[in-house]
Scaffold this motif. Structure first.
Motif, PDB file in Angstrom:
ATOM      1  N   SER A  23       0.832  -1.209   0.000  1.00  0.00           N
ATOM      2  CA  SER A  23       0.000   0.000   0.000  1.00  0.00           C
ATOM      3  C   SER A  23       0.864   1.257   0.000  1.00  0.00           C
ATOM      4  O   SER A  23       0.582   2.221  -0.728  1.00  0.00           O
ATOM      5  CB  SER A  23      -0.929   0.003   1.219  1.00  0.00           C
ATOM      6  N   SER A  27       0.997   3.756  -3.284  1.00  0.00           N
ATOM      7  CA  SER A  27       0.640   5.161  -3.116  1.00  0.00           C
ATOM      8  C   SER A  27       1.755   6.081  -3.612  1.00  0.00           C
ATOM      9  O   SER A  27       1.501   7.053  -4.340  1.00  0.00           O
ATOM     10  CB  SER A  27       0.344   5.450  -1.641  1.00  0.00           C
ATOM     11  N   GLN A  31       1.502   8.566  -6.883  1.00  0.00           N
ATOM     12  CA  GLN A  31       1.725   9.994  -6.700  1.00  0.00           C
ATOM     13  C   GLN A  31       2.799  10.489  -7.669  1.00  0.00           C
ATOM     14  O   GLN A  31       2.667  11.558  -8.273  1.00  0.00           O
ATOM     15  CB  GLN A  31       2.142  10.274  -5.255  1.00  0.00           C
ATOM     16  N   ASP A  87       4.925   8.533   4.380  1.00  0.00           N
ATOM     17  CA  ASP A  87       4.695   9.066   3.032  1.00  0.00           C
ATOM     18  C   ASP A  87       5.925   9.848   2.575  1.00  0.00           C
ATOM     19  O   ASP A  87       6.042  11.055   2.777  1.00  0.00           O
ATOM     20  CB  ASP A  87       3.456   9.964   3.028  1.00  0.00           C
TER      21      ASP A  87
END
Length: 262
Positions: A23, A27, A31, A87
């Motif tokens: 995940s 992501s 992005q 992130d």
């Protein structure tokens, strides 16, 4: 004994940790695909020759996101929300590295300096990505579940790094050398801090999912901090050098498909 091979094997073998790993990766790749797509659309008129390569870069990143989501589907697992502290892309943007999303959401053309900043930032982050994928190919390139995906992504990351080297060298010859040197240095020093922080956060989450004992978690955290100390002292220099790659015009052709990862 702690090793990259044994740690990744633990993550792959456990559904919850594998779910979080894929995940986070999906992501970040998606992005990156969006960012490259916007940059390609906003390339200044004098640099339109780069738009197809930037588009190809974004298409590869989108493909990687699909691959990681497909790995989850193959196990019957949904994606899970990405913890903010893991992130990588968002944390780099908060440090002012790369092109801000606010700028990319506008319909105003970018400047030549913006493209230099994009390529220099990419040269640094693609170095990290290529090194990580090289390590995974070494240990898991023949893995029945993830090996094909790892090999495909590694090939693309090597292409992305070669493309950044070649285009930055061309821009240096066109008079952007000082800007390139400054942005490379700033990006590299910020990246190694963000990579340390994200690595610590991911290790913390994985440790809780996998039930790692406190001594093991502490040893891994110490290793991450030790790597940062090395990179802060001298290791970051590998991220700022430029050399003509063996792979020339690495993003000049059509993007490869994703057989088995639709």
């Amino acid at each position: 004994m702690l090793s990259a091979r044994s740690l990744f094997q633990e993550i792959v073998d456990h559904d919850d940790s594998f779910q979080l790993f894929c995940s986070i990766a999906a992501s970040g790749e998606s992005q990156g695909g969006w960012e490259n797509g916007r940059i390609a659309a906003l390339v200044p008129e004098g640099m339109r020759h780069l738009a197809p390569k930037i588009t190809r870069h974004g298409a590869d990143e989108d493909k990687h996101g699909r691959i990681f989501r497909a790995l989850l589907r193959n196990r019957g697992l949904p994606s899970v929300p990405v913890p903010p502290e893991t992130d990588y892309t968002m944390l780099l943007e908060r440090r002012g590295i790369g092109l801000a999303h606010e700028k990319l959401r506008r319909e105003e053309p970018l400047t030549e300096e913006d493209i230099v900043v994009y390529l220099a930032h990419s040269r640094v982050t693609e170095q990290r990505a290529a090194e990580q994928m090289d390590m995974l190919v070494k240990y898991f390139g023949d893995h029945p579940e993830v090996g094909k995906a790892i090999r495909m992504i590694s090939h693309d990351e090597d292409n992305h790094l070669a493309y950044c080297h070649e285009e930055l060298l061309a821009m240096a010859r066109a008079g952007h050398g000082r800007t390139i040197q400054r942005v490379l240095r700033d990006s590299a020093l910020a990246e190694i801090r963000v990579y340390r922080d994200v690595s610590l956060a991911v290790t913390d989450h994985m440790g809780r999912l996998l039930g790692w004992p406190a001594p093991k978690a502490a040893a891994l955290a110490a290793g991450i901090r030790g790597m940062y100390a090395y990179e802060r002292f001298s290791g970051w220099h590998r991220m700022v050098g430029l050399r003509m790659p063996l792979r020339r015009d690495a993003l000049g052709g059509l993007p490869a498909g994703t057989p088995g990862y639709a």
